[in-house]
Design a protein around this motif. Structure first.
Motif, PDB file in Angstrom:
ATOM      1  N   ALA A   1       0.830  -1.207   0.000  1.00 13.76           N
ATOM      2  CA  ALA A   1       0.000   0.000   0.000  1.00 13.76           C
ATOM      3  C   ALA A   1       0.865   1.257   0.000  1.00 13.76           C
ATOM      4  N   VAL A   2       1.986   1.217   0.727  1.00 12.78           N
ATOM      5  CA  VAL A   2       2.907   2.358   0.710  1.00 12.78           C
ATOM      6  C   VAL A   2       3.479   2.547  -0.689  1.00 12.78           C
ATOM      7  N   ASP A   3       3.844   1.458  -1.334  1.00 15.88           N
ATOM      8  CA  ASP A   3       4.333   1.543  -2.712  1.00 15.88           C
ATOM      9  C   ASP A   3       3.266   2.149  -3.626  1.00 15.88           C
ATOM     10  N   ALA A   4       2.006   1.760  -3.411  1.00 19.92           N
ATOM     11  CA  ALA A   4       0.911   2.272  -4.236  1.00 19.92           C
ATOM     12  C   ALA A   4       0.716   3.771  -4.047  1.00 19.92           C
ATOM     13  N   ALA A   5       1.102   4.285  -2.879  1.00 12.41           N
ATOM     14  CA  ALA A   5       0.984   5.724  -2.619  1.00 12.41           C
ATOM     15  C   ALA A   5       2.072   6.524  -3.327  1.00 12.41           C
ATOM     16  N   ARG A   6       3.064   5.826  -3.885  1.00  9.96           N
ATOM     17  CA  ARG A   6       4.144   6.453  -4.657  1.00  9.96           C
ATOM     18  C   ARG A   6       4.883   7.525  -3.854  1.00  9.96           C
ATOM     19  N   LEU A   7       5.312   7.140  -2.660  1.00  8.32           N
ATOM     20  CA  LEU A   7       6.051   8.067  -1.805  1.00  8.32           C
ATOM     21  C   LEU A   7       7.558   7.948  -1.996  1.00  8.32           C
ATOM     22  N   GLY A   8       7.992   6.930  -2.700  1.00  7.05           N
ATOM     23  CA  GLY A   8       9.419   6.709  -2.874  1.00  7.05           C
ATOM     24  C   GLY A   8      10.105   6.409  -1.551  1.00  7.05           C
ATOM     25  N   GLU A   9      11.346   6.864  -1.413  1.00  2.00           N
ATOM     26  CA  GLU A   9      12.103   6.604  -0.186  1.00  2.00           C
ATOM     27  C   GLU A   9      11.467   7.266   1.033  1.00  2.00           C
ATOM     28  N   ALA A  10      10.671   8.303   0.813  1.00  2.52           N
ATOM     29  CA  ALA A  10      10.005   8.985   1.930  1.00  2.52           C
ATOM     30  C   ALA A  10       9.034   8.058   2.650  1.00  2.52           C
ATOM     31  N   GLY A  11       8.627   6.989   1.977  1.00  2.00           N
ATOM     32  CA  GLY A  11       7.698   6.051   2.598  1.00  2.00           C
ATOM     33  C   GLY A  11       8.363   4.907   3.331  1.00  2.00           C
ATOM     34  N   ASP A  12       9.695   4.882   3.358  1.00  2.00           N
ATOM     35  CA  ASP A  12      10.397   3.758   3.982  1.00  2.00           C
ATOM     36  C   ASP A  12      10.056   3.608   5.467  1.00  2.00           C
ATOM     37  N   ALA A  13       9.891   4.729   6.167  1.00  2.00           N
ATOM     38  CA  ALA A  13       9.580   4.644   7.598  1.00  2.00           C
ATOM     39  C   ALA A  13       8.193   4.054   7.831  1.00  2.00           C
ATOM     40  N   LEU A  14       7.278   4.294   6.911  1.00  2.00           N
ATOM     41  CA  LEU A  14       5.952   3.684   7.035  1.00  2.00           C
ATOM     42  C   LEU A  14       6.030   2.175   6.830  1.00  2.00           C
ATOM     43  N   LYS A  15       6.888   1.744   5.905  1.00  2.00           N
ATOM     44  CA  LYS A  15       7.094   0.306   5.738  1.00  2.00           C
ATOM     45  C   LYS A  15       7.726  -0.286   6.997  1.00  2.00           C
ATOM     46  N   ALA A  16       8.687   0.413   7.562  1.00  2.00           N
ATOM     47  CA  ALA A  16       9.335  -0.061   8.787  1.00  2.00           C
ATOM     48  C   ALA A  16       8.343  -0.127   9.945  1.00  2.00           C
ATOM     49  N   THR A  17       7.355   0.756   9.923  1.00  2.00           N
ATOM     50  CA  THR A  17       6.331   0.745  10.976  1.00  2.00           C
ATOM     51  C   THR A  17       5.548  -0.558  10.953  1.00  2.00           C
ATOM     52  N   ALA A  18       5.264  -1.060   9.759  1.00  2.00           N
ATOM     53  CA  ALA A  18       4.547  -2.337   9.645  1.00  2.00           C
ATOM     54  C   ALA A  18       5.356  -3.462  10.291  1.00  2.00           C
ATOM     55  N   GLU A  19       6.664  -3.468  10.048  1.00  2.00           N
ATOM     56  CA  GLU A  19       7.525  -4.476  10.664  1.00  2.00           C
ATOM     57  C   GLU A  19       7.579  -4.300  12.181  1.00  2.00           C
ATOM     58  N   PHE A  20       7.637  -3.057  12.619  1.00  2.00           N
ATOM     59  CA  PHE A  20       7.673  -2.746  14.049  1.00  2.00           C
ATOM     60  C   PHE A  20       6.412  -3.250  14.752  1.00  2.00           C
ATOM     61  N   VAL A  21       5.276  -2.993  14.135  1.00  2.00           N
ATOM     62  CA  VAL A  21       3.995  -3.424  14.714  1.00  2.00           C
ATOM     63  C   VAL A  21       3.964  -4.931  14.898  1.00  2.00           C
ATOM     64  N   ALA A  22       4.469  -5.662  13.915  1.00  2.00           N
ATOM     65  CA  ALA A  22       4.422  -7.123  13.970  1.00  2.00           C
ATOM     66  C   ALA A  22       5.426  -7.698  14.953  1.00  2.00           C
ATOM     67  N   ALA A  23       6.553  -6.998  15.151  1.00  2.00           N
ATOM     68  CA  ALA A  23       7.635  -7.550  15.957  1.00  2.00           C
ATOM     69  C   ALA A  23       7.651  -7.072  17.396  1.00  2.00           C
ATOM     70  N   ARG A  24       6.770  -6.144  17.760  1.00  2.00           N
ATOM     71  CA  ARG A  24       6.832  -5.549  19.094  1.00  2.00           C
ATOM     72  C   ARG A  24       6.616  -6.591  20.192  1.00  2.00           C
ATOM     73  N   LYS A  25       7.183  -6.296  21.360  1.00  2.00           N
ATOM     74  CA  LYS A  25       7.124  -7.207  22.506  1.00  2.00           C
ATOM     75  C   LYS A  25       6.262  -6.672  23.649  1.00  2.00           C
ATOM     76  N   SER A  26       5.735  -5.480  23.454  1.00  2.00           N
ATOM     77  CA  SER A  26       4.881  -4.907  24.515  1.00  2.00           C
ATOM     78  C   SER A  26       3.900  -3.934  23.893  1.00  2.00           C
TER      79      SER A  26
END
Length: 305
Positions: free
Chosen positions: A280-305
């Motif tokens: 979905a971030v890729d579909a928004a065409r944000l380029g590298e500016a969207g990398d932190a949003l992609k990282a947020t998805a990983e963060f949400v899945a990997a969080r421990k608390s």
């Protein structure tokens, strides 16, 4: 998680903490007759100094990815944190989930009393809309009105509050909820506010129609992923690590995808959602500016608390 993402997460949390500290000051604002001290103490207790500030980060980071990094998104993020804090205070009450621990310390009604906790939640909810409606959040009155209307929808009977009602009903249902019913419940109770956080950042950042649609999808998927991760933590985590009571979902027969799909099935679903969020971030065409949003998805899945 990469250092840049962690730094941005911490910076957003610090900026929102400062904004909340100012908005919830003990001194009355111009035009206010008084601010009862005990009420403000409870509001500050429930709001300051804790939590991941994920919703706040989503507002700020979405706007930043679109080129806006002034105080407006920070103020909108603070408003969402006020509303989120209200929901936690009320959710913890004996009439709801009856929890004694939140973020590693006594819940608001335990630290103060039930009446003060209810009033603090009420005041935090209204504070959210006051912050959004202030011209300091955005100079465009139409934008401010749209933000207020969208937050009301995300928080009300068709959103968070409605989801909580479905959640309570599920505890006494004669048959377990279907996966579709669980997904609907969670999209309302948890997902609506997370989705709004992304949509608010998109609106404040001036997203195009196509980008706004893609980011709305991203927000919805992040909401679903967050709830599955939360349910997995409840099933597998411990109270000390989580900072709140673990294992309560199974004990109260909550409708969760962990219960419906099992641990392994829920983990597979979570992985699929992370991939969908990145797409979905890729579909928004944000380029590298969207990398932190992609990282947020990983963060949400990997969080421990």
């Amino acid at each position: 998680m990469n250092a840049m993402f962690q730094a941005r997460l911490a910076a957003a949390a610090a900026a929102v903490e400062a904004a909340l500290d100012s908005e919830l000051a003990f001194e009355p604002k111009p035009g206010e007759p008084a601010r009862p001290r005990r009420l403000l103490e409870a509001m500050r207790y429930a709001t300051l100094g804790g939590g991941k500030r994920l919703r706040a980060f989503l507002v700020i980071e979405t706007a930043r990815a679109l080129g806006r990094s002034d105080a407006g998104p920070v103020r909108a993020a603070a408003a969402i944190e006020c509303l989120h804090a209200y929901s936690l205070v009320h959710d913890d009450l004996p009439a709801m989930d009856d929890d004694d621990l939140r973020r590693g310390r006594p819940t608001a009604h335990k630290a103060f009393d039930e009446a003060t906790a209810i009033l603090a939640g009420d005041a935090l909810q209204t504070a959210a809309f006051e912050i959004l409606a202030d011209p300091a959040t955005d100079s465009n009155a139409e934008t401010r009105a749209a933000l207020c209307a969208s937050l009301a929808r995300a928080a009300g009977a068709a959103g968070m509050v409605g989801g909580q009602a479905l959640d309570l009903a599920a505890e006494t249902a004669e048959t377990p909820l279907s996966t579709g019913a669980i997904a609907l419940l969670q999209a309302m109770k948890t997902g609506a506010l997370l989705r709004f956080s992304v949509e608010a950042g998109a609106r404040l950042g001036g997203a195009s129609a196509a980008a706004a649609e893609a980011l709305s999808t991203y927000g919805a998927v992040i909401g679903a992923a967050f709830q599955i991760a939360d349910d997995l933590l409840d099933a597998e985590g411990d109270t000390a690590t989580l900072g709140k009571r673990a294992g309560k979902d199974a004990g109260r027969h909550k409708g969760t995808l962990v219960a419906a799909l099992g641990i392994d099935g829920a983990r597979r679903k979570l992985a699929d959602l992370v991939a969908e969020a990145k797409a979905a971030v890729d579909a928004a065409r944000l380029g590298e500016a969207g990398d932190a949003l992609k990282a947020t998805a990983e963060f949400v899945a990997a969080r421990k608390s």
